[in-house]
Each structure stands twice: as structure tokens, then as C-alpha cells.
Scaffold this motif. Structure first.
Motif, mmCIF file in Angstrom:
data_model
loop_
_atom_site.group_PDB
_atom_site.id
_atom_site.type_symbol
_atom_site.label_atom_id
_atom_site.label_comp_id
_atom_site.label_asym_id
_atom_site.label_seq_id
_atom_site.Cartn_x
_atom_site.Cartn_y
_atom_site.Cartn_z
ATOM 1 N N GLN A 274 0.828 -1.206 0.000
ATOM 2 C CA GLN A 274 0.000 0.000 0.000
ATOM 3 C C GLN A 274 0.863 1.256 0.000
ATOM 4 O O GLN A 274 0.587 2.224 -0.710
ATOM 5 N N THR A 275 1.901 1.255 0.791
ATOM 6 C CA THR A 275 2.787 2.413 0.875
ATOM 7 C C THR A 275 3.552 2.622 -0.425
ATOM 8 O O THR A 275 3.728 3.760 -0.887
ATOM 9 N N GLN A 276 3.972 1.533 -1.029
ATOM 10 C CA GLN A 276 4.800 1.603 -2.231
ATOM 11 C C GLN A 276 3.996 1.770 -3.513
ATOM 12 O O GLN A 276 4.574 2.024 -4.576
ATOM 13 N N GLY A 277 2.681 1.615 -3.431
ATOM 14 C CA GLY A 277 1.873 1.679 -4.636
ATOM 15 C C GLY A 277 1.997 0.445 -5.497
ATOM 16 O O GLY A 277 1.886 0.512 -6.731
ATOM 17 N N ASP A 278 2.204 -0.699 -4.867
ATOM 18 C CA ASP A 278 2.323 -1.987 -5.559
ATOM 19 C C ASP A 278 0.926 -2.555 -5.755
ATOM 20 O O ASP A 278 0.354 -3.166 -4.853
ATOM 21 N N ALA A 279 0.362 -2.370 -6.955
ATOM 22 C CA ALA A 279 -1.020 -2.765 -7.207
ATOM 23 C C ALA A 279 -1.194 -4.260 -7.313
ATOM 24 O O ALA A 279 -2.327 -4.761 -7.224
ATOM 25 N N THR A 280 -0.126 -5.006 -7.492
ATOM 26 C CA THR A 280 -0.223 -6.463 -7.570
ATOM 27 C C THR A 280 -0.434 -7.079 -6.199
ATOM 28 O O THR A 280 -1.213 -8.019 -6.032
ATOM 29 N N ASN A 281 0.253 -6.553 -5.215
ATOM 30 C CA ASN A 281 0.188 -7.124 -3.873
ATOM 31 C C ASN A 281 -0.583 -6.261 -2.882
ATOM 32 O O ASN A 281 -0.735 -6.645 -1.729
ATOM 33 N N GLY A 282 -1.078 -5.123 -3.343
ATOM 34 C CA GLY A 282 -1.882 -4.253 -2.501
ATOM 35 C C GLY A 282 -3.308 -4.186 -2.986
ATOM 36 O O GLY A 282 -3.773 -5.061 -3.734
ATOM 37 N N SER A 283 -4.018 -3.135 -2.586
ATOM 38 C CA SER A 283 -5.442 -3.011 -2.904
ATOM 39 C C SER A 283 -5.800 -1.572 -3.233
ATOM 40 O O SER A 283 -6.251 -0.817 -2.365
ATOM 41 N N PRO A 284 -5.602 -1.133 -4.479
ATOM 42 C CA PRO A 284 -6.071 0.199 -4.869
ATOM 43 C C PRO A 284 -7.586 0.288 -4.715
ATOM 44 O O PRO A 284 -8.328 -0.568 -5.202
ATOM 45 N N VAL A 285 -8.061 1.318 -4.028
ATOM 46 C CA VAL A 285 -9.494 1.462 -3.770
ATOM 47 C C VAL A 285 -10.110 2.290 -4.894
ATOM 48 O O VAL A 285 -9.967 3.516 -4.926
ATOM 49 N N ALA A 286 -10.769 1.626 -5.812
ATOM 50 C CA ALA A 286 -11.394 2.315 -6.944
ATOM 51 C C ALA A 286 -12.664 1.570 -7.328
ATOM 52 O O ALA A 286 -12.797 0.368 -7.087
ATOM 53 N N GLY A 287 -13.598 2.306 -7.945
ATOM 54 C CA GLY A 287 -14.876 1.733 -8.305
ATOM 55 C C GLY A 287 -14.931 1.254 -9.748
ATOM 56 O O GLY A 287 -13.943 1.315 -10.492
ATOM 57 N N GLU A 288 -16.109 0.800 -10.159
ATOM 58 C CA GLU A 288 -16.284 0.314 -11.525
ATOM 59 C C GLU A 288 -16.026 1.397 -12.557
ATOM 60 O O GLU A 288 -15.706 1.106 -13.712
ATOM 61 N N ALA A 289 -16.129 2.654 -12.143
ATOM 62 C CA ALA A 289 -15.861 3.765 -13.057
ATOM 63 C C ALA A 289 -14.408 3.822 -13.487
ATOM 64 O O ALA A 289 -14.051 4.610 -14.375
ATOM 65 N N VAL A 290 -13.544 2.989 -12.912
ATOM 66 C CA VAL A 290 -12.139 2.982 -13.305
ATOM 67 C C VAL A 290 -11.991 2.716 -14.802
ATOM 68 O O VAL A 290 -11.038 3.181 -15.440
ATOM 69 N N GLY A 291 -12.940 1.988 -15.375
ATOM 70 C CA GLY A 291 -12.886 1.719 -16.803
ATOM 71 C C GLY A 291 -13.147 2.942 -17.662
ATOM 72 O O GLY A 291 -12.943 2.905 -18.886
ATOM 73 N N LEU A 292 -13.585 4.035 -17.053
ATOM 74 C CA LEU A 292 -13.841 5.284 -17.766
ATOM 75 C C LEU A 292 -12.751 6.319 -17.520
ATOM 76 O O LEU A 292 -12.847 7.444 -17.990
ATOM 77 N N ILE A 293 -11.727 5.922 -16.778
ATOM 78 C CA ILE A 293 -10.641 6.841 -16.414
ATOM 79 C C ILE A 293 -9.414 6.488 -17.241
ATOM 80 O O ILE A 293 -8.899 5.364 -17.165
ATOM 81 N N HIS A 294 -8.932 7.444 -18.001
ATOM 82 C CA HIS A 294 -7.825 7.176 -18.919
ATOM 83 C C HIS A 294 -6.632 8.097 -18.716
ATOM 84 O O HIS A 294 -5.663 8.011 -19.471
ATOM 85 N N ASP A 295 -6.706 8.976 -17.728
ATOM 86 C CA ASP A 295 -5.574 9.850 -17.458
ATOM 87 C C ASP A 295 -5.609 10.316 -16.015
ATOM 88 O O ASP A 295 -6.623 10.202 -15.328
ATOM 89 N N ILE A 296 -4.459 10.804 -15.561
ATOM 90 C CA ILE A 296 -4.352 11.440 -14.254
ATOM 91 C C ILE A 296 -4.239 12.933 -14.534
ATOM 92 O O ILE A 296 -3.344 13.370 -15.264
ATOM 93 N N ALA A 297 -5.163 13.711 -14.002
ATOM 94 C CA ALA A 297 -5.249 15.128 -14.359
ATOM 95 C C ALA A 297 -5.518 15.972 -13.122
ATOM 96 O O ALA A 297 -5.986 15.460 -12.094
ATOM 97 N N PRO A 298 -5.243 17.261 -13.189
ATOM 98 C CA PRO A 298 -5.594 18.147 -12.076
ATOM 99 C C PRO A 298 -7.098 18.145 -11.819
ATOM 100 O O PRO A 298 -7.899 18.031 -12.756
ATOM 101 N N ALA A 299 -7.472 18.290 -10.573
ATOM 102 C CA ALA A 299 -8.886 18.227 -10.199
ATOM 103 C C ALA A 299 -9.706 19.279 -10.930
ATOM 104 O O ALA A 299 -10.845 19.010 -11.336
ATOM 105 N N ALA A 300 -9.165 20.470 -11.101
ATOM 106 C CA ALA A 300 -9.912 21.531 -11.785
ATOM 107 C C ALA A 300 -10.222 21.146 -13.226
ATOM 108 O O ALA A 300 -11.314 21.421 -13.735
ATOM 109 N N ASP A 301 -9.272 20.507 -13.898
ATOM 110 C CA ASP A 301 -9.506 20.074 -15.275
ATOM 111 C C ASP A 301 -10.569 18.982 -15.336
ATOM 112 O O ASP A 301 -11.421 18.968 -16.228
ATOM 113 N N ILE A 302 -10.502 18.065 -14.388
ATOM 114 C CA ILE A 302 -11.502 16.990 -14.338
ATOM 115 C C ILE A 302 -12.888 17.579 -14.151
ATOM 116 O O ILE A 302 -13.845 17.197 -14.839
#
Length: 348
Positions: A274-302
Motif C-alpha cells: 500500500q505504501t509503495q503503490g504496488d497494485a499487484t500485492n496491494g489493494s487500490p481502492v477504486a470503483g467500476e468507473a475505473v474503466g472510464l478513467i484514462h488519465d491522471i489530471a488536475p482536479a480543476a480540469d476533471i
């Protein structure tokens, strides 16, 4: 832009609230959403007073609210947070009644997140200013109802019992289509988590972000493993939606085994991931909408993108494809029937 009862009540430019995601929605993210014209809510989560104080300071005076996991909230922590003058207090996953009087006395709007009709009735009894209809598509904790049916049911309940109460939709909303659909279902706006989880200001390790933007909605599941590995006794029937990983594949069938002494190494490995951001051995908390997310952007732009897309959908699709009574001008607020004269239509 889109004008609704929610934007007017809070003086917003966008009918969007930031979900107060525990450990993710810090002061910078809440402030960024607020500065861009949405309702920013700090993730008070499990009630770490020092973390809350530090992150509140990072908002640097920008007006924000705060959300709590109700079953972990204490009167003392609530009083401390009310002294900061939050724009709103959101309570989720528990009875709001023990805290409602203090919130009302402070003159702060009470928002209650609801997963069932009974939750909504209890929230209305507690005098909530706004309800959030959270569907099971959402990341993080929730229950089993779907957003698409829960929102209009709560809209109808509000129209019958307390038509002045506002309603936000939550769960699976990550673009303008979802925001427009929320308004058409009778909500006054949307509470959005996963899309802002993928904001540059979110407290999320880069490895988790990288995993999310390559995932689709099929890559998530609801599980009890994450609570078990942390030793949290979440009340039934709440569980959590995360991205699937080698960790959930190993432990999902028997999460209680993670609480035993024989799983000490597994717990340590998960915490490190979790600390290292290892998605294979950790648990990223995200919903089904993850399939609609294609970039990491500033909150204001989102936020700007969400509202612009929704406005376009509402004006081009709803008005022109459907009869006038079915278009956005027919929306009279949270679930009120089209004939009701007291709730003006969202303007786009």
C-alpha cells in the motif's frame, strides 16, 4: 454550465461534490475542487485527529467541508471539526442521529450518504439537508443497490417526505454522461470519488494510478479482505470495492484468515504494498468507473470536463431527441414531479 438547486444552495459553478475518501481526499484535493467551483469535502475517514488537522491546514483557508465514517466518529472529534467552520459535514455508514443535533446547532449542512431506502428515511428523520444515493458501483465501502435505480427511488422518497432536501447521486459516475444521467434520474448533482481519486492532488501512490488507468470495470470486486488485513471490524453488510490483485485472489475466499497470527507476514507485505503503490500485492481502492478513467489530471480540469460534457449531453441529446417534458427543463430538483412549480429546472 449547469444550474441546479445544489449549485444555488452552495454557490457552486458545478453540480459536483468531491467524495471524502479516507486517506485519499486530503486538503489539497478538497481545496482544488472547491477553488474550481465544486464542493470539496476532506476525507475525515476513521477519525485521525492529527491527520485531519494537518490536511485541513493544507487547504490554506479555502472553504471546504468534511466527511466521516459514522461508526468511528466521536462527539469530541466532531466538535473539534465544527470549530473550523466546515461548509458541510457528511456522515456515512451508520446512524447520523447521535451527531445531528450538534451539526444543526453549528449551522452546518448535514449530508448523509445512503445505500438503502431505510438509510434515507433515517437521514430525513435526522434533518439532513442533503442525501447521497450511493450505488454499489462505487469504490470503497458500500452495499448492494445499483445507482441507476437507487437514485430515482430516493428522489421519489424526498419528493413525498421532504421536498426541500437535496439529492446527489454516487457510484459509477466518472464523466459527463454519468453526471447528465444523474440529473435526469432526479438528482441535483453528483458526489464523485474514483475520478478524483485519479487526480494529481489525490493522496494516491503513482503505482496505483498507473494500474487504474489501464484497468476496466471488470477488474474490480467487492471484498472483505481489505478490512480483515487492517483489523477493522466493519459492520455488516458493508464491504469494500477495490481493484482485483494477487492479494485479493489469494485471500478473498477466506478473509478472516488474515486476522490470525499465521498471517502476520501477509499483513506486513500488504501494508508495504500500500505504501509503495504496488497494485499487484496491494489493494487500490477504486470503483467500476475505473474503466472510464484514462488519465491522471488536475482536479480543476476533471471538474471542468465533467460539467462541459454533461451540459453538452443535456442540451444535444435530452432536449432534441425527446419530448419537451422529458428534457432537462422538466427536472424540478430532487425527484419532484415535472408539474411541481417550486423547483426551477437545471439550466445548461
Amino acid at each position: 454550465m449547469i444550474d441546479t438547486r445544489f449549485t444555488r444552495a452552495f454557490g457552486l459553478h458545478h453540480p459536483v461534490a468531491l467524495a471524502p475518501m479516507a486517506g485519499t481526499t486530503g486538503g489539497r484535493l478538497a481545496a482544488a475542487v472547491a477553488q474550481a467551483g465544486g464542493l470539496g469535502l476532506l476525507g475525515g475517514g476513521y477519525g485521525d485527529a492529527d491527520w485531519i488537522a494537518r490536511e485541513w491546514a493544507l487547504a490554506e483557508g479555502v472553504p471546504i467541508g468534511i466527511g466521516f465514517i459514522t461508526w468511528r466518529l466521536t462527539p469530541a472529534l466532531l466538535a473539534e471539526c465544527l470549530d473550523r467552520g466546515p461548509r458541510a459535514v457528511m456522515l456515512s455508514f451508520g446512524d447520523p442521529t447521535p451527531f445531528a443535533d450538534a451539526i444543526h446547532a453549528a449551522g452546518v449542512p448535514l449530508i448523509c450518504q445512503c445505500q438503502t431506502l431505510d438509510h434515507a428515511r433515517a437521514a430525513l428523520d435526522a434533518g439532513a439537508s442533503m442525501l447521497v444515493a450511493q450505488g454499489a458501483e462505487a469504490g470503497g465501502h458500500g452495499q448492494s443497490r445499483g445507482t441507476f435505480t437507487l437514485v430515482p427511488e430516493l428522489a421519489d422518497l424526498i419528493a413525498a417526505r421532504a421536498p426541500g432536501t437535496l439529492l446527489l447521486a454516487a457510484g459509477g459516475i466518472a464523466d459527463g454522461r454519468g453526471l447528465a444521467a444523474s440529473l435526469m434520474l432526479g438528482a441535483d448533482g453528483a458526489l464523485i470519488g474514483s475520478r478524483f481519486w485519479a487526480a494529481t492532488e489525490a493522496l494516491v501512490p503513482p503505482g496505483f494510478h498507473a494500474a487504474a488507468i489501464t484497468a476496466d470495470g471488470d477488474a474490480t470486486l467487492r471484498t472483505r479482505t481489505v478490512d480483515a488485513v487492517r483489523g477493522f471490524d466493519w459492520p455488516a453488510p458493508f464491504d469494500i470495492r477495490v481493484l482485483r490483485s494477487a492479494f485479493t485472489d489469494r485471500w478473498h475466499a477466506d478473509p478472516q484468515a488474515l486476522r490470525g497470527p499465521g498471517a502476520a507476514n501477509a499483513r506486513a507485505d500488504w501494508a508495504a504494498a500500500q505504501t509503495q503503490g504496488d497494485a499487484t500485492n496491494g489493494s487500490p481502492v477504486a470503483g467500476e468507473a475505473v474503466g472510464l478513467i484514462h488519465d491522471i489530471a488536475p482536479a480543476a480540469d476533471i471538474l471542468a470536463r465533467l460539467t462541459a460534457e454533461a451540459a453538452q449531453r443535456l442540451s444535444s441529446s435530452s432536449v432534441h431527441k425527446y419530448p419537451r417534458e422529458a428534457g432537462p427543463e422538466a427536472l424540478r430538483g430532487a425527484g419532484s414531479p415535472p408539474s411541481a412549480p417550486d423547483h426551477p429546472a437545471p439550466e445548461v
